[in-house]
Design a protein around this motif. Structure first.
Motif, short mmCIF file in Angstrom:
data_model
loop_
_atom_site.label_atom_id
_atom_site.label_comp_id
_atom_site.label_asym_id
_atom_site.label_seq_id
_atom_site.Cartn_x
_atom_site.Cartn_y
_atom_site.Cartn_z
N PHE B 216 -2.50 2.26 2.67
CA PHE B 216 -3.88 1.80 2.93
C PHE B 216 -3.78 0.34 3.36
CE2 PHE B 216 -3.25 1.09 -1.67
CZ PHE B 216 -3.59 -0.25 -1.80
N PRO B 217 -4.79 -0.19 4.04
CA PRO B 217 -4.71 -1.57 4.53
C PRO B 217 -4.67 -2.57 3.36
CG PRO B 217 -6.59 -0.41 5.48
CD PRO B 217 -6.05 0.47 4.41
N PRO B 218 -3.89 -3.64 3.50
CA PRO B 218 -3.68 -4.57 2.39
C PRO B 218 -4.95 -5.20 1.84
CG PRO B 218 -2.60 -5.36 4.41
CD PRO B 218 -3.07 -3.97 4.67
N GLU B 219 -5.99 -5.29 2.66
CA GLU B 219 -7.20 -5.93 2.14
C GLU B 219 -8.01 -4.99 1.24
OE1 GLU B 219 -6.51 -5.27 5.23
OE2 GLU B 219 -8.18 -4.30 6.25
N GLU B 258 -12.84 11.01 -1.86
CA GLU B 258 -13.07 9.69 -1.30
C GLU B 258 -11.84 8.80 -1.53
OE1 GLU B 258 -16.33 6.31 -2.16
OE2 GLU B 258 -17.04 8.38 -2.50
N TYR B 259 -11.29 8.91 -2.73
CA TYR B 259 -10.09 8.14 -3.10
C TYR B 259 -8.87 8.64 -2.34
CZ TYR B 259 -6.33 6.52 -6.29
OH TYR B 259 -5.20 5.96 -6.83
N LEU B 260 -8.69 9.95 -2.29
CA LEU B 260 -7.50 10.53 -1.67
C LEU B 260 -7.49 10.28 -0.15
CD1 LEU B 260 -7.32 14.00 -3.50
CD2 LEU B 260 -6.29 11.83 -4.21
N MET B 261 -8.65 10.44 0.45
CA MET B 261 -8.73 10.32 1.91
C MET B 261 -8.40 8.92 2.40
SD MET B 261 -11.65 12.53 3.75
CE MET B 261 -12.78 12.83 2.43
N ALA B 262 -8.59 7.95 1.51
CA ALA B 262 -8.35 6.55 1.90
C ALA B 262 -6.88 6.19 1.92
CB ALA B 262 -9.11 5.63 0.94
N GLN B 263 -5.97 7.17 1.54
CA GLN B 263 -4.56 6.82 1.39
C GLN B 263 -3.63 7.76 2.16
OE1 GLN B 263 -3.53 6.19 -2.87
NE2 GLN B 263 -5.70 6.60 -3.20
#
Ligand SMILES: Cc1ncc(C[n+]2csc(CCOP(=O)(O)OP(=O)(O)O)c2C)c(N)n1
Ligand code: SF4
Ligand SMILES: [Mg+2]
Lengths: 394, 296
Positions: B216-219, B258-263
């Motif tokens: 996922f993006p560092p920010e 939502e959590y899984l899709m972000a990674q």
């Protein structure tokens, strides 16, 4: 005043360790270290020894616990054997690399498989490349004296390495011998409290155990080698100090026995040397020119001293109680390296006494005869000769 | 009172962590809680590697890296040495990765708990062996893809649920067990403080998202950490004397999708119908946590 007692070898070690006042002791039971670790625990339980005795969950943890204690600037001690020493191996390399002194007793025992609790030197020999200083003792008296000197050697600011005193399991740990003890005052004079320059201290925060890139790795490893080299001289100084203060013989790198210019020189370590002395006496009475070198300090290896004693010999026979599988007896490899590029003496390697197999004076006479025969017939025996194998079960 | 950054920054900037590294942020907060009178032990792992290139160090407290699997034993030895010296005012703290804690250092940790050394053992949990390149650990969550248990035609990634390490710690009857998240730094700070007040060992497990390993993006580190808490996958609680004494209630329940899709480590689950079906298993893990711990 001299105090002589009949003591089990393990008790001699225990009394020496007690007198050195380690702040932290940690150990895990494995035969034949059990009498030592039990006796120290009892001393702590009885309030005779003011140490923190940490009962570990494994030898790996025991070594790690004394490593931690040493990093916190406290004198520390452990004892192990065989499988336990192998389990400690990673920590021992790490202690040497982090330059953290500690003292271990290695009660020699063979390595599984096959499993056995009997003596040979495979366990301690296998730690030879780790940066661990190793002494091999011949008697309970030597075990006692060497443990006291071991702390001084380990903690010397010019050395700062772990030191192991290797003593043959059962033969030395569980038999009774007369031992002359040193009074506490003399020991305290010889071995002052440990005051390291660098340790974990919130007032002077330091970082230990850094990651080394290739720009410093060679140098940091070289410094361990340099400390080992310095230790050879330092051991001499510490040994003289020990002798001056206590009246006891100090640590030597090697010890010789028999004529100065013998034709045949036998080399060995540990309790086996007692039998070798007897065999040398018998053979000399028969007119054979034979002497012996006892290697007291195996790491750092006293190559120069051995070279000095062997220049005029016809042959050197090295007795190993362990093997570097696929090569030969580890002690013989070191002796060969020390004497390399000389035309004489020829060096012969013998492997004997594995897993507690008895080594008699006859065994040693036979080894000597075989060496003389090889010299006479100009035969070069390559590799190691495994002594008295029972060929019916091969 | 939490010390202000300017007042007490014991973890200096300039180390080599990836930007956005959760465990670097967590360590900074942990040291705010310990203060200066502490000795820190860190087993091998990302934290050790990115903080200790020889001759440089961001550690403004005494720090030692021994080996991968002996952090708890080394801490035990240091603690024993301090006791010997009569310096029990100095505290020893372990800050170690999930691999060092859940897997290879488990024996030594169990020994330290059983012997009762007053050491807070803080595990920064990034759910894989990151230092060696994102390999599976027993802390890796169900269905995450790692380089040693990757997703593929015959694999959905990790086939087993995350090991319940806090329960294992609690089974040692130690004084204090807590979970925290780098996304809730005040809570993390308070839990470390509490661990330090205990007379015996304590275990604090800190969820520390790893942008590099999780994909996922560092920010987004803090956001991802919060989402993990709000799905129920990273519950925050405290246990004392074997009893659950506090839980951080979920503010706004989020579905695990939502959590899984972000990674990146879960992206294989969203590339087919079958994959989407697998997600239900992860939702069950979250529901079980919510129910067992009363997170709502
Ligand atoms: C005995 C041993 N086995 C394996 C390794 C290689 N190794 C170093 S760090 C590491 C993974 C560390 O994982 P974790 O504890 O989760 O910390 P992270 O890197 O994820 O922060 C591994 C496998 C090692 N150094 N020592
Ligand atoms: S790989 Fe992950 S844990 Fe390691 S430094 Fe980078 S972000 Fe941090
Ligand atoms: Mg990890």
């Amino acid at each position: 005043m001299k105090k002589m007692e009949i003591l089990e070898g393990s008790m001699a070690v225990t009394l020496a360790v007690k007198a050195c006042k380690p702040g932290v002791i940690s150990a895990y039971p494995i035969s034949p270290n059990t009498h030592i670790v039990g006796a120290l625990a009892k001393m702590v339980a009885d309030g005779e020894l003011d140490s923190q005795y940490v009962l570990s969950d494994s030898e790996f943890s025991a070594a790690s616990i004394v490593y931690g204690a040493s990093a916190a600037g406290v004198r520390s001690y452990t004892a192990s054997s065989s499988q336990g020493l192998l389990l400690m191996t990673e920590v021992i390399y790490n202690a040497a690399g982090t330059r953290l002194p500690m003292v271990l007793t290695g009660t020699n025992r063979s390595i599984s498989a096959p499993i056995s609790i009997q003596v040979d030197h495979q366990d301690t020999l296998s730690l030879r490349d780790s940066g661990l200083i190793q002494f091999y003792v011949e008697s309970a008296q030597e075990a006692y004296d060497m443990h006291i000197q071991a702390f001084r050697i380990a903690e010397d600011p010019d050395i700062l390495l772990p030191v192991m005193i290797c003593m043959d399991g059962w033969v030395l740990t569980h038999s009774y011998e007369p031992v002359e003890l040193i009074n506490q005052k003399a020991i305290d004079t010889f071995l002052p409290p440990y005051r390291p320059r660098h340790y974990l201290d919130p007032e002077h925060p330091l970082t230990f155990g850094s990651y080394a890139e290739d720009n410093v790795m060679m140098e940091l490893k070289y410094m361990i080698q340099a400390a080992m080299d310095r230790a050879k001289g330092k051991i001499g100084d510490i040994s003289s100090d020990f002798h001056r203060i206590t009246g006891h013989a100090g640590a030597g790198l090697i010890e010789t026995y028999g004529p100065e210019k013998a034709d045949i020189i036998l080399v060995g370590m540990g309790s086996l040397v007692g039998t070798m002395r007897e065999a040398v006496d018998t053979m000399r009475a028969d007119g054979i020119s034979v002497g012996l070198i006892k290697v007291c300090c195996y790491r750092p290896f006293p190559g120069e001293a051995i070279l000095g004693c062997c220049r005029n010999a016809e042959a050197v026979a090295v007795l190993d109680r362990g093997s570097s599988m696929g090569s030969e007896g580890p002690l013989s490899l070191d002796v060969k390296a020390a004497l390399c590029n000389l035309e004489r003496p020829h060096i012969f390697s013998f492997i004997t006494g594995l897993g507690g197999r008895e080594i008699t004076t006859e065994t040693i006479q036979k080894i000597t005869e075989e060496t003389m025969e090889a010299v006479k017939s100009r035969r070069i025996l390559r590799g190691s000769q495994w002594v008295d194998l029972n060929r019916s079960i091969l | 009172m939490i010390p202000k950054t300017e007042e007490q920054e014991l973890f200096a900037p300039g180390h080599r962590a990836c930007p956005g590294c959760g465990e670097a942020i967590a360590t900074r907060w942990i040291l705010k809680a310990t203060g200066t009178n502490v000795i820190v032990v860190s087993p091998t792992g990302c934290l050790e590697t990115f903080t200790s290139p020889y001759m440089f160090s961001p550690w403004r407290v005494p720090w030692i890296h021994p080996l991968f699997e002996n952090g708890a034993a080394v801490a035990s030895g240091i603690e024993a040495a301090l006791r010997y010296k009569g310096r029990s005012d100095i505290r020893v703290v372990v800050i170690g990765g999930d691999g060092a804690t859940f897997d290879i250092g488990m024996g030594a940790l169990s020994g330290m708990f059983e012997r009762g050394h007053p050491v807070p053992y803080i595990c920064y949990d990034n759910e894989a062996y990151m230092n060696t390149g994102i390999q599976r650990c027993s802390s890796t969550p169900l269905l995450a893809s790692t380089t040693t248990q990757p997703s593929g035609r015959r694999s959905w990634g990790k086939d087993r649920p995350k090991k319940n390490m806090p329960a294992i710690a609690m089974a040692h009857d130690i004084d204090y067990v807590a979970t925290a998240s780098v996304s809730y730094p005040k809570d993390l700070y308070n839990k470390v403080k509490k661990g330090l007040t205990m007379e015996g060992p304590s275990y604090i497990q800190v969820h520390t998202p790893c942008c590099t390993g999780w994909g996922f993006p560092p920010e987004k580190t803090v956001e991802i950490g919060r989402l993990a808490v709000n799905t129920g996958l990273a519950p925050l609680f405290e246990m004392e004397g074997g009893e659950l004494t506090s839980v951080h209630k979920i503010e706004k329940k989020a579905p695990v999708d939502e959590y899984l899709m972000a990674q990146g480590r879960f992206k294989h689950l969203f590339q087919s119908e079958e994959g989407r079906k697998e997600v239900a298993k992860v939702q069950r893990v979250a529901e079980l946590n919510i129910e067992r711990l009363g997170l709502l």
